[in-house]
Write an enzyme that holds these catalytic residues in place. Structure first.
Site, short mmCIF file in Angstrom:
data_model
loop_
_atom_site.label_atom_id
_atom_site.label_comp_id
_atom_site.label_asym_id
_atom_site.label_seq_id
_atom_site.Cartn_x
_atom_site.Cartn_y
_atom_site.Cartn_z
N ASP A 86 47.42 85.68 85.78
CA ASP A 86 48.48 85.11 86.59
C ASP A 86 49.59 84.73 85.62
OD1 ASP A 86 46.68 85.27 88.66
OD2 ASP A 86 46.82 83.15 89.23
N HIS A 143 41.84 88.95 81.93
CA HIS A 143 40.94 90.00 82.39
C HIS A 143 41.42 91.37 81.93
CE1 HIS A 143 38.99 87.16 85.28
NE2 HIS A 143 40.16 86.56 85.12
N SER A 244 50.11 79.85 77.72
CA SER A 244 50.47 80.68 76.59
C SER A 244 50.97 82.03 77.06
CB SER A 244 49.29 80.82 75.63
OG SER A 244 49.75 81.25 74.36
#
Length: 277
Positions: A86, A143, A244
């Protein structure tokens, strides 16, 4: 003027020590008291997270929360590239003369980013890069954007400048100065590199395929081969203990990014962002 002053103040701070302290605090039981106000401030969608807020024992446990199994459908399609996180699209494009874009008028090189030889960086000439910024409000697990076998992990110690707009627009070569934990993978789209960039107050970057971690006191750079660890598209390959940035690199002629990829576009992990071949 204000941004310039902030930049100099942040540069003088003991960034790594402060970040390690923040990491320790985040693992303390006292830190759980900040979870509810933090969730309200950043409008966290409680319907998609794995557990009720009160069941997280520490702030770090909450911040690195997992999602419910059906919260992020992984886009199907044998040649579909999905978002690994995200976050917001910071930069993207073609790697030209070994350079990637950090911000308007600020570039850096593959060689600097990966801490590698020119022979390795040359593999990505003409290839595709995508930089995604994860804000404090985002889900912070990382992911695989396509299936592949992990082949190498590299740790590069460094500074921990903020990776928000102030840092990106004012610190030359920011992503080459900050700590990085880098994952290489053999994929159907050739070799892929997934760079996890450390940042100010990020307690640590962690991965599920070994004891690799960032923000280690007196840490030293290293690279280590991985035993062809297979990962499916959408499978978790790391996490940030605070906001980050990730940078993806692909070899030439393998990736076609979709029209969804535009500056400041917000991505959700698992959604289609392009195709590969």
């Amino acid at each position: 003027m204000i941004n310039s002053v902030l930049k100099h103040v942040i540069r003088l701070l003991p960034q790594n020590a402060i970040s390690r302290t923040a990491g320790k605090w985040g693992h303390s039981s006292f830190s759980r008291h900040i979870i509810k106000p933090y969730s309200a401030l950043y409008k966290i969608d409680k319907e998609e997270i794995e557990k009720p807020l009160e069941e997280y024992p520490t702030f770090t446990a909450f911040f690195t929360r997992k999602l419910k199994e059906d919260a992020r459908p992984i886009s199907s399609g044998i040649d579909t590239l999905v978002s690994p996180v995200d976050g917001k699209v910071a930069q993207f494009g073609t790697i030209t003369e070994g350079a990637l874009i950090q911000a308007k008028g600020i570039n850096y090189t593959v060689e600097q980013l990966l801490g590698c030889t020119s022979e390795i960086s040359d593999k990505y000439e003409g290839g595709t890069f995508l930089t995604i910024y994860l804000s404090p409000s985002d889900y912070h697990r990382i992911h695989m954007p396509l299936p592949g076998k992990l082949t190498k992990a590299t740790y590069l110690p460094g500074r921990l400048f903020p990776v928000n707009r102030i840092g990106v627009e004012h610190v030359q070569g920011l992503f080459t100065k900050n700590e990085r934990l880098i994952t290489y993978a053999d994929t159907p789209a050739g070799e892929m590199v997934l760079v996890k960039v450390g940042a100010f107050v990020v307690g640590s970057v962690r991965v599920p395929y070994g004891e690799h971690s960032t923000n280690v006191k007196n840490g030293r750079a290293y690279s280590t081969e991985l035993p062809d660890v297979p990962f499916e598209k959408g499978e978790e390959v790391g996490l940030f203990e605070f906001g980050s940035t990730v940078v993806l690199l692909f070899e030439k002629d393998h990736i076609l990014l979709s029209d969804k990829i535009q500056p400041d576009a917000h991505l959700k992990y698992g959604e289609a962002i392009g195709t590969y071949r």
